[in-house]
Each structure stands twice: as structure tokens, then as C-alpha cells.
Design an enzyme around this catalytic site. Sequence first.
Site, PDB file in Angstrom:
ATOM      1  N   LEU A   1       2.225 100.535   2.529  1.00 12.63           N
ATOM      2  CA  LEU A   1       2.638  99.327   2.261  1.00 12.63           C
ATOM      3  C   LEU A   1       1.980  98.059   2.935  1.00 12.63           C
ATOM      4  CD1 LEU A   1       4.524  97.670   0.315  1.00 12.63           C
ATOM      5  CD2 LEU A   1       6.299  97.822   2.158  1.00 12.63           C
ATOM      6  N   CYS A   2       1.596  96.882   2.498  1.00  9.68           N
ATOM      7  CA  CYS A   2       1.148  95.831   3.124  1.00  9.68           C
ATOM      8  C   CYS A   2       2.049  94.694   2.843  1.00  9.68           C
ATOM      9  CB  CYS A   2      -0.392  95.594   2.625  1.00  9.68           C
ATOM     10  SG  CYS A   2      -0.685  93.773   3.377  1.00  9.68           S
ATOM     11  N   ILE A   3       2.931  94.414   3.711  1.00  6.11           N
ATOM     12  CA  ILE A   3       4.036  93.363   3.762  1.00  6.11           C
ATOM     13  C   ILE A   3       3.954  92.424   4.966  1.00  6.11           C
ATOM     14  CG2 ILE A   3       5.921  94.565   4.053  1.00  6.11           C
ATOM     15  CD1 ILE A   3       7.642  93.052   2.087  1.00  6.11           C
TER      16      ILE A   3
ATOM     17  N   ASN B   1       0.219  95.039  -3.381  1.00  9.83           N
ATOM     18  CA  ASN B   1       0.485  95.022  -2.020  1.00  9.83           C
ATOM     19  C   ASN B   1       0.550  96.294  -1.537  1.00  9.83           C
ATOM     20  OD1 ASN B   1       2.394  92.536  -3.173  1.00  9.83           O
ATOM     21  ND2 ASN B   1       0.694  91.999  -1.810  1.00  9.83           N
TER      22      ASN B   1
ATOM     23  N   HIS C   1       4.298  93.601   9.564  1.00 12.02           N
ATOM     24  CA  HIS C   1       3.196  93.216  10.404  1.00 12.02           C
ATOM     25  C   HIS C   1       3.603  93.128  12.185  1.00 12.02           C
ATOM     26  CE1 HIS C   1       0.473  92.024   6.711  1.00 12.02           C
ATOM     27  NE2 HIS C   1       0.712  93.279   6.903  1.00 12.02           N
TER      28      HIS C   1
END
Length: 435
Positions: free
Chosen positions: A353-355, A346, A359
Site C-alpha cells: 500500500l502507498c499512502i 494506490n 511514509h
Amino acid sequence: MSGKGSAYGQPAGDTDFRKKYDADEYAAKAKEREAAEKEERKARWEAKMAGKKYYKPMDGSETLTTARSATQDFSKLIGTSTLVPAGAGVGKRGRGAGFYCEACDLTFKDNLQWVEHTNSMQHQRNIGATGEVRKATAEEVHARIEALWEREQQRKREQVVSLAERLQVRQEQEAKEREEKRRKRKEAEERRRLEKEAAIKIKTEYGEDVRIEGEHDEDDMMAAMGFAGFGTTAKNSSSSSAAAGSLLKRQLKQMQSAKDLPGISCGLVNDNNIFEWEVMLMISDDCKYYGGKISSPTPPFPQFPSLSLSHSLSWGNFRAHLTFPPNYPLMPPKMVFQEPIPFHPNIYPSGELCISILHPPEEDKYGYESASERWSPVQTPETILLSVISLFEDPNDESPANVEAARLLREEREGKNKDFRRRCRKCVRESLGED
């Protein structure tokens, strides 16, 4: 006759106070009872001659036989004494010492006889049951089979002892949970689509002045929090930035003074810029991929005085920048890990960071995330960093930011290899300044 009054305040010879009975009415009742008894004796005799057992005839008010819902406790009679008047029962007929059936006026000497009696047609007729059970429908049969199957699977899961079997069971459960999550997400998306279409229709018919339920919930919440007035003008933009800065100062102070945030250290990249934080995440030793005992000769991060570590470290230490927008908390911050960047499904190779909670609060065009999973103004830097630490302990290989890391993680979970673990340990050593 004496004129002296009786105990009832009436002349002694006056018996009008007594209840009077209609002799003809009671004669008719006696005649009906005698006819019924005669009919029953005849039916009993005919059944006996035919070698059958006599049962009380049905009158149409009976119900279908159902399973007993109450449990009979026979042990409560152990060690007890029962007083039975002489002549109360003759044989089984009447109440005597033992197990008494009130519906049939019968007494049984042991519980086995009593249970057999309660299952007999004689008892069923006396309690108003036909002795027949209702036929189950196909849907009920399917539901019963599914319940029995699930109970059997649960029993097997409880009997699983080996690690491989437990992992397989866990993977199957996770697959079911993911499928259920996708189904609920699709239902929620369809519901939101219908609500949006209905809102557009109302706006078209009644004009823009109509307030749709839930349309301004976020604005109302921000006003209640004291952050109302965000707009596009320079004045509003300046006031919103000042309000965001004041909020961030308060949140930073709270986090630096908190004693219940193990594994989190935070400060400012530049003392003059409250919108850019530098954070250090110290992963717990219990973490499967990013924890574990690692020796380190020197403290790896002198810029964090509070992290003057001993020569034996038990976790990875990852540094990141948390950048907040001027309209925070309406919009989420951006988190980017610094070198060495963790090898994680992730986290993009660039460090971003992709969480879900970072978003923007808008509809996911791919339909993967629901609105409740994305950013909302109630989130804080503390909840963000706790979620990130949780993500290190349980990486998400669905919709990955690092495709290679997600692939290796799936292969390791399937037992093919341990390349993912090796890559993670390598980045942990790099975070400690060993490689």
C-alpha cells in the site's frame, strides 16, 4: 429690607447667587448670527434668481459620501400612532406626523419622499458629506470583479441539475483544490528550508549544545508517552522492542473489542508474533467502485470465524498483512495486501500500500507531501485502517503506485469508458471466491 433669610440661606435682597451674563459677549454673538443669517438669505436669493437650489456651504470638515450601512425599516411605522403637538411643524419644516429627518428638521408624508430626500445634496451637506464618492483604486476594482465573478459562478453551480454538469463542476473544484494544495505545500517547503538554514547557522555560531525550537519535539512527545530511551545499543533496542510489543498488544485488544469499527477485522498471523497482524477490510456497499450487491455461495474466508457471511454479500473483502517495526511507534508499519490484490491506483501490483501516513517521518525529497501528512507517533492501527477504507471510497490518482489503475480511473472520471469499474468489480468477485 427684612433680615429674614431666603430659601437659599442668604439675605432676601442678595442676588449674587444668580448667573451673570456678559452683555458685550452675547451682543457679539447676536451680531455674528445676524450676519450669518443675512449672508444665507443673500445666498438663497442669488440661487433663486439663478434658477438653482441653495445648498449649505462647505467649511472643509465634510467627508466623502459613502453607501448607507443600515437598512431603513419602514414597516415598523405601519399601524402606529404619533402624537404631534399643535404648531409643531409648518409644512415640511419641523417634526410632524410622517418620516422625520433630524439633520434637516423636515418631515415627509411618505417613504418615497424621505428616500429621495436622504439622497439629495441638501441632506448630504447637513450630515457633513460632500456629495462626492471616493474613486476606487485598480486593486479594489479587480477585487470587486473577482467577487462578482465568484458569486455568479456560485449561482451557476447551484443551478446545475444534470449529472454530467455536476461532475464537471466537481472536477473543476477538485482541480482548484489540488492547485491550492500544491501552492501551500511549496510555501511550507520554502519555510522549512529557511528554518533549517537558520538552525544550521545558529548551530555553527553557538555550537551543538544550543537547542533549536521544535528540534526535539518528537523525543519529548515519546518521553511523555512513556517510550523514551530508544537508542542504538542492544539494551535500548531490546527495551524499545518490548515497549512496542506491549503497546501493540493493548491496541490489538482495543480494536478486537471495539464495536464502532464496522468493516474492520484484525488478528495475528502468528500467535507468537505481535508485530505481524492480519487484517480484513470489508468495503461498504456505498463504495462506488468496490461496493455493490454480489452473490456468494459460500463464506470466502474460513480463517476469519467472525466473517461467517450470508450468501448475499454487499462489499469486497480484502485481506492484508500489517507488519510493525521494532521501533514502533517512532516508525510506521508496512501494509501489504494478499491475493487477490485489489486493483487500485494506490496499491502496487505486489500488494504494498502507498499512502502518506505510512511514509517515514522525514522530508519528501520530491516535495509532494508535507511533513504533517506523513507518519507521526500519534497514529494507531485504527487510524491507519480507517484511512485505507477511505482510500477505497476515494482513490487518489496523483503520484500513483499502480499507473494503469490511475490512468483508467482518470478516463472513467472524464467519461471515456468504464474499464476501471470493471477491473474493480472483477477483483471484488475474486475476493469473494467467485472467479
